[in-house]
Scaffold this motif. Structure first.
Motif, PDB file in Angstrom:
ATOM      1  N   ILE A   1      -1.095  -9.213   5.009  1.00  0.00           N
ATOM      2  CA  ILE A   1      -2.224 -10.070   4.685  1.00  0.00           C
ATOM      3  C   ILE A   1      -1.884 -10.965   3.501  1.00  0.00           C
ATOM      4  O   ILE A   1      -1.240 -10.537   2.531  1.00  0.00           O
ATOM      5  CB  ILE A   1      -3.489  -9.217   4.402  1.00  0.00           C
ATOM      6  N   GLN A   2      -2.311 -12.229   3.596  1.00  0.00           N
ATOM      7  CA  GLN A   2      -2.035 -13.209   2.548  1.00  0.00           C
ATOM      8  C   GLN A   2      -3.300 -13.618   1.793  1.00  0.00           C
ATOM      9  O   GLN A   2      -3.280 -13.785   0.578  1.00  0.00           O
ATOM     10  CB  GLN A   2      -1.382 -14.454   3.160  1.00  0.00           C
ATOM     11  N   THR A   3      -4.394 -13.804   2.498  1.00  0.00           N
ATOM     12  CA  THR A   3      -5.665 -14.158   1.861  1.00  0.00           C
ATOM     13  C   THR A   3      -6.798 -13.418   2.550  1.00  0.00           C
ATOM     14  O   THR A   3      -6.725 -13.116   3.752  1.00  0.00           O
ATOM     15  CB  THR A   3      -5.945 -15.674   1.930  1.00  0.00           C
ATOM     16  N   ASP A   4      -7.843 -13.126   1.785  1.00  0.00           N
ATOM     17  CA  ASP A   4      -9.033 -12.448   2.295  1.00  0.00           C
ATOM     18  C   ASP A   4     -10.237 -13.168   1.689  1.00  0.00           C
ATOM     19  O   ASP A   4     -10.511 -13.030   0.494  1.00  0.00           O
ATOM     20  CB  ASP A   4      -9.020 -10.969   1.919  1.00  0.00           C
ATOM     21  N   GLU A   5     -10.955 -13.957   2.516  1.00  0.00           N
ATOM     22  CA  GLU A   5     -11.978 -14.841   1.976  1.00  0.00           C
ATOM     23  C   GLU A   5     -13.234 -14.816   2.830  1.00  0.00           C
ATOM     24  O   GLU A   5     -13.186 -14.531   4.035  1.00  0.00           O
ATOM     25  CB  GLU A   5     -11.434 -16.281   1.888  1.00  0.00           C
TER      26      GLU A   5
ATOM     27  N   ALA B   1      -3.777  -6.919  -9.221  1.00  0.00           N
ATOM     28  CA  ALA B   1      -4.741  -7.654  -8.411  1.00  0.00           C
ATOM     29  C   ALA B   1      -5.647  -8.511  -9.284  1.00  0.00           C
ATOM     30  O   ALA B   1      -6.080  -8.103 -10.352  1.00  0.00           O
ATOM     31  CB  ALA B   1      -5.581  -6.680  -7.590  1.00  0.00           C
ATOM     32  N   VAL B   2      -5.902  -9.715  -8.804  1.00  0.00           N
ATOM     33  CA  VAL B   2      -6.858 -10.604  -9.463  1.00  0.00           C
ATOM     34  C   VAL B   2      -8.254 -10.250  -8.976  1.00  0.00           C
ATOM     35  O   VAL B   2      -8.470 -10.053  -7.776  1.00  0.00           O
ATOM     36  CB  VAL B   2      -6.531 -12.078  -9.147  1.00  0.00           C
ATOM     37  N   PRO B   3      -9.239 -10.110  -9.871  1.00  0.00           N
ATOM     38  CA  PRO B   3     -10.597  -9.771  -9.424  1.00  0.00           C
ATOM     39  C   PRO B   3     -11.120 -10.798  -8.431  1.00  0.00           C
ATOM     40  O   PRO B   3     -10.655 -11.938  -8.368  1.00  0.00           O
ATOM     41  CB  PRO B   3     -11.406  -9.786 -10.731  1.00  0.00           C
ATOM     42  N   ALA B   4     -12.090 -10.366  -7.659  1.00  0.00           N
ATOM     43  CA  ALA B   4     -12.698 -11.266  -6.683  1.00  0.00           C
ATOM     44  C   ALA B   4     -13.244 -12.507  -7.371  1.00  0.00           C
ATOM     45  O   ALA B   4     -13.850 -12.426  -8.444  1.00  0.00           O
ATOM     46  CB  ALA B   4     -13.809 -10.545  -5.929  1.00  0.00           C
ATOM     47  N   GLN B   5     -13.002 -13.666  -6.753  1.00  0.00           N
ATOM     48  CA  GLN B   5     -13.459 -14.938  -7.292  1.00  0.00           C
ATOM     49  C   GLN B   5     -14.618 -15.465  -6.453  1.00  0.00           C
ATOM     50  O   GLN B   5     -14.554 -15.488  -5.222  1.00  0.00           O
ATOM     51  CB  GLN B   5     -12.315 -15.969  -7.276  1.00  0.00           C
ATOM     52  N   GLN B   6     -15.671 -15.872  -7.133  1.00  0.00           N
ATOM     53  CA  GLN B   6     -16.831 -16.433  -6.457  1.00  0.00           C
ATOM     54  C   GLN B   6     -17.036 -17.876  -6.910  1.00  0.00           C
ATOM     55  O   GLN B   6     -17.124 -18.148  -8.110  1.00  0.00           O
ATOM     56  CB  GLN B   6     -18.078 -15.604  -6.752  1.00  0.00           C
TER      57      GLN B   6
ATOM     58  N   ARG C   1     -13.213 -15.099  -2.800  1.00  0.00           N
ATOM     59  CA  ARG C   1     -11.836 -14.676  -2.496  1.00  0.00           C
ATOM     60  C   ARG C   1     -11.648 -13.268  -3.046  1.00  0.00           C
ATOM     61  O   ARG C   1     -11.872 -13.013  -4.230  1.00  0.00           O
ATOM     62  CB  ARG C   1     -10.812 -15.633  -3.093  1.00  0.00           C
ATOM     63  N   PHE C   2     -11.180 -12.356  -2.173  1.00  0.00           N
ATOM     64  CA  PHE C   2     -10.968 -10.969  -2.543  1.00  0.00           C
ATOM     65  C   PHE C   2      -9.487 -10.716  -2.793  1.00  0.00           C
ATOM     66  O   PHE C   2      -8.621 -11.370  -2.199  1.00  0.00           O
ATOM     67  CB  PHE C   2     -11.464 -10.041  -1.435  1.00  0.00           C
TER      68      PHE C   2
END
Length: 707
Positions: free
Chosen positions: A379-383, A429-434, A421-422
């Motif tokens: 997996i590369q991105t989870d949005e 890991a970078v925290p989820a971005q809203q 973005r998760f």
């Protein structure tokens, strides 16, 4: 522009002379399927429900003859391309693009910047995307194409609006139709449809299958489609309708070729390079399952007030193995639309008021993976993306003295996106971005004035504003991420139109001259890997002339006692002249102002011949010509001219007033030209070309029973 003015003056003179003669009744009983008639066809565009002759807008019409008889191949593409100002592409079987009075530079694939409805139910989601390739033309009975901005009643979109209608169901009849077809390059399809009508209900159910191996390497496609429409008069005032649609589509995407590859072997798919694998190696393609269920109610309080309200839900399961990644997406859509009409017919100025609103919401889960030869990898991105679109509108249509009619409309449009973005890795890991993107609500007015001259001639002028927020596939492109800098398109459209026919109705003309000035035009870019992203490109100036002409040199006699052999002999043509250019457009250090917009042919001519007989023999011949047009913003590469000849010959026999058999054969690209039905504009590596099939043919059989 000299062509625009010369053509306009010529036709105005011809029709003015014709209208000066004493009107005579038509000598041919008209059908709503005959889309070239001006005096009898009722259109629904802008909620007027008036004759096309009395509608102050540029509207193209497709009936059953154009959708299901003129062309053998059961797709929307060739029928749409007969309408002036409309250009539909199919880069590979199933990969549709559509441009109405514009360029496909916003659409690497799919349909954007166009609103669509089926029986008043929105098909376009809150993110501005339309699954046009989920529809099967065999389930359609009629299409209206509103050209130009129509936001005063239908919301955001600078291109236009499509209004689909299902098959008409005769009252008191039940019918069954079975059909099959087979043709070149592994083409095969079948269909079964059942219709049943009573005094209080009408139900239509159909299943359609279509598959093909494709002309190019790695272009196989298969689609299964199920449609259900029903209308039930539950009381004298209330009618409930339902629409169900399910489509399972898979098609392979061969990728674009550069010119050397295209000339050497147009059937090849995109080959591998030193750094990237080829399309076939990566099993590039689209897997799309789309479902929609909608319910509508029409309630008539009295003969002056009525309301139509629709609610729907949709779901999409989408997967796209690409050269560089593997995208998996799931969409869930909800929405509704309500529209109320108030008629005041008896005042000094008879007026109809229309008011309503539309609310759409789409929730998307989108994940990108690596692509290991058609298998999703790491997996590369989870949005997640949430799109919401709210439109409120009001319109007044007033009958003025001296045969004038004034239409004035206004809408408020509000588009919003929410993005999350998760993290996809546990370590560091970078925290989820809203993030959110809210565009300022805009007001879109439209004013149109029409005057009729007797029963056979009308002219109109209109001014309308257009607004198109970036679609969800533009703020969140296929490579992932969220674009917070992309701005909506805004524009204003000026238009003059003329419609008319001669005294006997044999000659018919429909003309439109327009200028559309667009700001913050959205254009597509590609990175080195071929993944797209989008930017604003300053202003564009889009001027055009559209004309549709037809002449019936043979027609049937309305007297049933006269057994005339030929019932229709018609010549017709559609003409589109455009001058679309960038204004104030800087790309790096290059000033591209005044360059032609790529993907738009300056001259498009579609001409046809229709022949039908009382015993059942029919023939249709269609010729298309597009002159060369630029394939990139810089204008350094141009397309080849397109010359496409298509023909259909069939025989329809009815006996015992119950049974119908229809056998037909059809040929496409009869001149055997090597051409692209859809180019990749501004393509990285100069991979502009997607070869369409060479000369090909098919044969089909329809068998119907009615009781």
């Amino acid at each position: 522009m000299k062509y625009y003015y010369a053509s306009t003056v010529l036709v105005i003179g011809t029709l003015t002379l014709a209208s000066a003669q004493t009107p005579a009744p038509d000598s041919l009983t008209r059908s709503l399927d005959d889309t070239l008639q001006l005096n009898e066809v009722i259109v629904r565009g802008y909620a007027t429900n008036r004759r096309l002759l009395e509608t102050p807008a540029s509207i193209g019409l497709l009936g059953r003859r154009e959708l299901n008889q003129r062309f053998g191949i059961p797709t929307l593409i060739p029928a749409l391309n007969t309408i002036p100002g409309v250009r539909a592409d199919e880069r590979s079987p199933g990969s549709y693009r559509l441009a109405i009075r514009g360029s496909a530079i916003r659409s690497p694939f799919g349909v954007r910047n166009v609103k669509t409805y089926w029986n008043e139910i929105p098909l376009t989601d809150a993110g501005g995307n339309t699954p046009l390739n989920a529809l099967d033309v065999r389930a359609l009975g009629r299409v209206e194409i509103i050209k130009g901005p129509s936001g005063s009643l239908y919301g955001a979109g600078t291109g236009g609006t499509l209004l689909f209608r299902g098959l008409a169901v005769p009252s008191g009849k039940t019918s069954v139709e079975l059909s099959g077809l087979a043709g070149s390059y592994g083409l095969f399809g079948n269909n079964v449809s059942i219709q049943s009508g009573t005094d209080n209900s009408a139900v239509s159910v159909s299943y359609n299958h279509l598959q093909a191996d494709g002309y190019r390497d790695h272009t196989a496609a298969v689609r299964d489609n199920f449609n259900l429409t029903g209308s039930f008069a539950v009381s004298a005032k209330r009618t409930i309708s339902v629409l169900g649609l399910y489509s399972d589509l898979h098609y392979e995407t061969p990728g674009g070729l550069n010119e050397a590859q295209y000339r050497a072997n147009p059937r090849a798919s995109r080959p591998a390079t030193a750094t990237l694998p080829g399309s076939a190696q990566q099993q590039a393609g689209i897997y799309q399952k789309f479902g929609l269920l909608g319910v509508s109610q029409e309630y008539r309080w009295n003969d002056r007030i009525q309301n139509t309200t629709v609610l729907y839900g949709s779901t999409t399961d989408f997967a796209n193995p690409f050269i560089t990644n593997y995208e998996k997406r799931a969409d869930q859509g909800l929405g509704g639309r309500t529209i109320t009409q108030f008629r005041l017919p008896n005042g000094p100025l008879p007026t109809t008021f229309t008011a309503g609103g539309e609310l759409l919401r789409t929730f998307t889960v989108d994940r990108n993976f690596g692509n290991r030869q058609g298998v999703p990898d790491t997996i590369q991105t989870d949005e997640e993306l949430t799109a919401r679109q709210l439109t409120l509108f009001v319109q007044a249509e007033t009958q003025l003295p001296a045969q004038f009619r004034l239409t004035a409309g206004l809408s408020r449009n509000d588009v919003r996106y929410g993005f999350t973005r998760f993290p996809v890795r546990s370590a560091n890991a970078v925290p989820a971005q809203q993030l959110t993107r809210t565009f300022d609500p805009v007001w879109l007015p439209r004013v149109a004035l029409l005057r009729t001259f007797g029963q056979r001639l009308s002219a109109y002028a209109s001014i309308s504003t257009g607004y198109s927020a970036p679609s969800s596939q533009e703020v969140r492109p296929s490579a992932g991420g969220f674009n917070t800098t992309l701005n909506p398109e805004r524009g204003i459209n000026y238009e003059l139109g003329l419609r008319g026919s001669t005294r006997n109705g044999r000659l018919r003309v429909d003309l439109a001259l327009y200028q559309f000035r667009l700001r913050e035009t959205i254009v597509r870019r590609s990175n080195a890997a071929g993944a797209e992203f989008f930017v604003n490109a300053g202003r564009t100036d889009q001027r055009g002339l559209e004309g549709q002409f037809s002449y019936d040199f043979l027609r049937s006699n309305p007297d049933p006692a006269v057994r005339q052999f030929v019932t229709l002999g018609r010549l017709w043509t559609s003409l589109t002249l455009t001058d679309y250019r960038f204004r104030d457009y800087q790309q790096g250090s290059a000033d591209l102002s005044n360059n032609r917009i790529p993907g738009v042919a300056p001259v498009t001519v579609v001409a046809g011949f229709d022949f039908e007989t009382r015993p059942g023999l029919y023939a249709h011949l269609t010729y298309q010509y597009l002159n060369e047009f630029p394939l990139n913003d810089a204008g350094t590469v141009s397309s080849d001219p397109t010359r496409l000849l298509q023909a259909t010959l069939g025989y329809r026999l009815t006996w015992a007033q119950r049974w119908t058999v229809d056998f037909y054969a059809s040929g496409d690209n009869l001149l055997n030209q090597i051409y692209s039905l859809g180019y990749d504009l501004n393509a990285v590596g100069n991979r502009y070309y997607n070869a369409a099939p060479a000369r090909n043919g098919l044969a089909g059989l329809r068998l119907g029973l009615k009781w």
